[in-house]
Design a protein around this motif. Structure first.
Motif, PDB file in Angstrom:
ATOM      1  N   ALA A 175       0.851  -1.198   0.000  1.00 13.68           N
ATOM      2  CA  ALA A 175       0.000   0.000   0.000  1.00 13.68           C
ATOM      3  C   ALA A 175       0.881   1.241   0.000  1.00 13.68           C
ATOM      4  N   PRO A 176       0.423   2.344  -0.615  1.00 11.75           N
ATOM      5  CA  PRO A 176       1.240   3.564  -0.658  1.00 11.75           C
ATOM      6  C   PRO A 176       1.600   4.039   0.734  1.00 11.75           C
ATOM      7  N   GLY A 177       2.859   4.450   0.950  1.00  6.79           N
ATOM      8  CA  GLY A 177       3.324   4.974   2.222  1.00  6.79           C
ATOM      9  C   GLY A 177       3.653   3.907   3.239  1.00  6.79           C
ATOM     10  N   LYS A 178       3.524   2.637   2.895  1.00  7.54           N
ATOM     11  CA  LYS A 178       3.837   1.570   3.818  1.00  7.54           C
ATOM     12  C   LYS A 178       5.030   0.775   3.308  1.00  7.54           C
ATOM     13  N   GLU A 179       5.820   0.341   4.247  1.00  7.55           N
ATOM     14  CA  GLU A 179       6.967  -0.480   3.908  1.00  7.55           C
ATOM     15  C   GLU A 179       6.833  -1.821   4.615  1.00  7.55           C
ATOM     16  N   LYS A 180       7.260  -2.829   3.911  1.00  6.08           N
ATOM     17  CA  LYS A 180       7.160  -4.165   4.468  1.00  6.08           C
ATOM     18  C   LYS A 180       8.292  -5.019   3.952  1.00  6.08           C
ATOM     19  N   GLU A 181       8.891  -5.791   4.826  1.00  8.60           N
ATOM     20  CA  GLU A 181       9.963  -6.679   4.403  1.00  8.60           C
ATOM     21  C   GLU A 181       9.377  -7.827   3.589  1.00  8.60           C
ATOM     22  N   ALA A 182      10.118  -8.207   2.556  1.00  9.49           N
ATOM     23  CA  ALA A 182       9.671  -9.333   1.745  1.00  9.49           C
ATOM     24  C   ALA A 182       9.762 -10.608   2.582  1.00  9.49           C
ATOM     25  N   PRO A 183       8.736 -11.428   2.574  1.00  6.11           N
ATOM     26  CA  PRO A 183       8.763 -12.651   3.375  1.00  6.11           C
ATOM     27  C   PRO A 183       9.858 -13.595   2.884  1.00  6.11           C
ATOM     28  N   ALA A 184      10.424 -14.334   3.818  1.00  6.45           N
ATOM     29  CA  ALA A 184      11.449 -15.303   3.448  1.00  6.45           C
ATOM     30  C   ALA A 184      10.834 -16.382   2.558  1.00  6.45           C
ATOM     31  N   GLN A 185      11.626 -16.782   1.545  1.00  7.77           N
ATOM     32  CA  GLN A 185      11.130 -17.784   0.617  1.00  7.77           C
ATOM     33  C   GLN A 185      11.038 -19.138   1.328  1.00  7.77           C
ATOM     34  N   GLU A 186       9.876 -19.767   1.241  1.00 10.01           N
ATOM     35  CA  GLU A 186       9.688 -21.064   1.871  1.00 10.01           C
ATOM     36  C   GLU A 186       9.709 -22.157   0.817  1.00 10.01           C
ATOM     37  N   SER A 187      10.317 -23.273   1.153  1.00 13.85           N
ATOM     38  CA  SER A 187      10.347 -24.419   0.250  1.00 13.85           C
ATOM     39  C   SER A 187      10.423 -25.700   1.072  1.00 13.85           C
ATOM     40  N   VAL A 188      10.008 -26.795   0.457  1.00 14.98           N
ATOM     41  CA  VAL A 188       9.993 -28.100   1.113  1.00 14.98           C
ATOM     42  C   VAL A 188      10.552 -29.128   0.130  1.00 14.98           C
ATOM     43  N   PRO A 189      11.511 -29.952   0.531  1.00 12.87           N
ATOM     44  CA  PRO A 189      12.018 -30.995  -0.372  1.00 12.87           C
ATOM     45  C   PRO A 189      10.951 -32.049  -0.635  1.00 12.87           C
ATOM     46  N   ALA A 190      10.927 -32.547  -1.843  1.00  9.01           N
ATOM     47  CA  ALA A 190       9.910 -33.535  -2.221  1.00  9.01           C
ATOM     48  C   ALA A 190      10.468 -34.444  -3.316  1.00  9.01           C
ATOM     49  N   ARG A 191       9.670 -35.416  -3.678  1.00  9.78           N
ATOM     50  CA  ARG A 191      10.052 -36.355  -4.741  1.00  9.78           C
ATOM     51  C   ARG A 191       8.822 -36.626  -5.613  1.00  9.78           C
ATOM     52  N   VAL A 192       9.004 -36.606  -6.923  1.00 12.66           N
ATOM     53  CA  VAL A 192       7.885 -36.807  -7.853  1.00 12.66           C
ATOM     54  C   VAL A 192       7.429 -38.262  -7.796  1.00 12.66           C
ATOM     55  N   ILE A 193       6.115 -38.443  -7.668  1.00 11.18           N
ATOM     56  CA  ILE A 193       5.529 -39.782  -7.650  1.00 11.18           C
ATOM     57  C   ILE A 193       4.829 -40.088  -8.970  1.00 11.18           C
ATOM     58  N   GLY A 216       3.307 -32.222   5.029  1.00 13.02           N
ATOM     59  CA  GLY A 216       2.154 -32.460   4.166  1.00 13.02           C
ATOM     60  C   GLY A 216       1.070 -31.407   4.271  1.00 13.02           C
ATOM     61  N   PRO A 217       0.564 -31.072   5.464  1.00 14.19           N
ATOM     62  CA  PRO A 217      -0.514 -30.073   5.557  1.00 14.19           C
ATOM     63  C   PRO A 217      -0.112 -28.711   5.006  1.00 14.19           C
ATOM     64  N   LYS A 218       1.136 -28.310   5.253  1.00  9.97           N
ATOM     65  CA  LYS A 218       1.572 -27.007   4.764  1.00  9.97           C
ATOM     66  C   LYS A 218       1.619 -26.971   3.240  1.00  9.97           C
ATOM     67  N   VAL A 219       2.190 -28.016   2.649  1.00  2.20           N
ATOM     68  CA  VAL A 219       2.282 -28.063   1.186  1.00  2.20           C
ATOM     69  C   VAL A 219       0.902 -28.161   0.568  1.00  2.20           C
ATOM     70  N   LEU A 220       0.015 -28.887   1.221  1.00  2.77           N
ATOM     71  CA  LEU A 220      -1.350 -29.020   0.700  1.00  2.77           C
ATOM     72  C   LEU A 220      -2.062 -27.667   0.701  1.00  2.77           C
ATOM     73  N   SER A 221      -1.823 -26.841   1.730  1.00  6.74           N
ATOM     74  CA  SER A 221      -2.451 -25.512   1.768  1.00  6.74           C
ATOM     75  C   SER A 221      -1.883 -24.619   0.665  1.00  6.74           C
ATOM     76  N   TRP A 222      -0.593 -24.733   0.384  1.00  8.01           N
ATOM     77  CA  TRP A 222      -0.012 -23.963  -0.725  1.00  8.01           C
ATOM     78  C   TRP A 222      -0.664 -24.366  -2.043  1.00  8.01           C
ATOM     79  N   SER A 223      -0.826 -25.666  -2.215  1.00  7.77           N
ATOM     80  CA  SER A 223      -1.398 -26.166  -3.467  1.00  7.77           C
ATOM     81  C   SER A 223      -2.852 -25.733  -3.605  1.00  7.77           C
ATOM     82  N   ALA A 224      -3.623 -25.781  -2.497  1.00 10.70           N
ATOM     83  CA  ALA A 224      -5.049 -25.433  -2.552  1.00 10.70           C
ATOM     84  C   ALA A 224      -5.266 -23.967  -2.890  1.00 10.70           C
ATOM     85  N   THR A 225      -4.330 -23.101  -2.507  1.00 11.48           N
ATOM     86  CA  THR A 225      -4.454 -21.668  -2.788  1.00 11.48           C
ATOM     87  C   THR A 225      -3.611 -21.246  -3.992  1.00 11.48           C
TER      88      THR A 225
END
Length: 239
Positions: A175-193, A216-225
Motif C-alpha cells: 500500500a502507498p506509504g507503507k513499507e514491508k519486508e519481503a517474506p522469506a522464501q519457503e520451500s519443502v524438499p519432495a520427490r515426484v511420484i 504435508g498439511p503445509k504443502v497441501l495448503s499452498w497447493s489449494a491456494t
C-alpha cells in the motif's frame, strides 16, 4: 543340232529364288538369331546373388530373435508388478537394450514400476525397482501446475524437487506509504511420484509429490491456494 536349255522366265514383281528355297518364302530379320549382350548376363547374375544374400541375412536375423518380457496392461509408477501385467513376445533384440528374457519373468513379479509402464512396450531392468516410491513417514500431495510452471525438460517419477511457496498475483504489492519486508522464501524438499496429463482447456497438469508427513498439511495448503510451484533439483554431479 545343239540342244538348248530353257530358262524359266521370272514373273515381274516376284523376287528371285535361291535353289532349295520354296517359292515366295523369305526369312524376316526379326527371326534371325540375336546375340545376347554380356552386360545383361552380368546384371542377371548380380540380381540373383543379391537375392540370395538378402535371404541369408533374413534367416540370420530371424535366428537372433528372442522371447522377452513385455507389458500386457498399464502399470502406474510405484505399483507392484503382477503376473497379469506381463506377457512375452519374440522380437529381434537390440544389443543396447537390457531386455528381460521370458524365462526371467518371475524375477520382476512383486517388484515396483520405477516409471509408468505402457501396454505393448518391452520391459527393461531399469524400469523396475525394489524400493517403494512412497516411503514410511511420507505423505503424497497433489500440486497443480499451470502451463507456465511446467518444466520443458519434463518431470518423471523418482525425481527430486523443491515445492516452493510463491506469491499470488498482486500479493507482493504494498500500500502507498507503507513499507514491508519481503517474506522469506519457503520451500519443502519432495520427490515426484506421478505426473498427470494436461487438463483440457486450462492446460493445468497435476503432479503428485511425496513430502515428509509433517510438511504435508503445509504443502497441501499452498497447493489449494495456488501458491505451490516445483523447482527441479540438479542430480549429484550435475553441472
Amino acid at each position: 543340232m545343239s540342244e538348248t536349255t530353257a530358262t524359266p522366265q521370272q514373273a515381274p514383281g516376284i523376287p528371285a529364288q535361291t535353289p532349295g528355297q520354296g517359292p515366295g518364302v523369305t526369312v524376316p530379320r526379326a527371326y534371325k538369331a540375336r546375340r545376347r549382350s554380356p552386360w545383361l548376363a552380368t546384371v542377371l547374375i548380380a540380381l540373383i546373388a543379391g537375392c540370395g544374400l538378402g535371404f541369408a541375412l533374413l534367416l540370420n536375423s530371424a535366428g537372433d530373435r528372442q522371447q522377452v518380457v513385455t507389458i500386457a496392461r498399464e502399470v502406474q509408477a510405484g505399483e507392484k508388478i503382477t503376473p497379469g501385467d506381463l506377457a512375452t513376445a519374440q522380437v529381434a533384440v537390440d544389443g543396447g537394450l537390457k531386455s528381460i528374457r521370458a524365462d526371467e519373468q518371475d524375477s520382476v513379479v512383486g517388484r515396483r514400476a520405477a516409471v509408468g509402464l505402457k501396454p505393448g512396450s518391452l520391459l527393461s531392468r531399469s524400469q523396475v525397482t525394489r524400493t517403494a516410491l512412497v516411503r514410511q513417514g511420507e505423505q503424497v500431495v497433489p500440486i497443480g501446475l499451470k502451463p507456465g510452471l511446467v518444466h520443458a525438460s519434463g518431470l518423471a517419477p523418482g525425481q527430486r524437487v523443491e515445492v516452493v511457496k510463491v506469491a499470488k498475483d498482486g500479493e507482493a504489492e504494498l500500500a502507498p506509504g507503507k513499507e514491508k519486508e519481503a517474506p522469506a522464501q519457503e520451500s519443502v524438499p519432495a520427490r515426484v511420484i506421478k505426473v498427470g496429463d494436461a487438463e483440457e482447456g486450462s492446460g493445468t497438469r497435476v503432479v503428485d509429490v511425496a513430502v515428509l508427513k509433517e510438511d504435508g498439511p503445509k504443502v497441501l495448503s499452498w497447493s489449494a491456494t495456488e501458491r505451490a510451484a516445483l523447482a527441479l533439483d540438479v542430480p549429484d554431479g550435475g553441472q
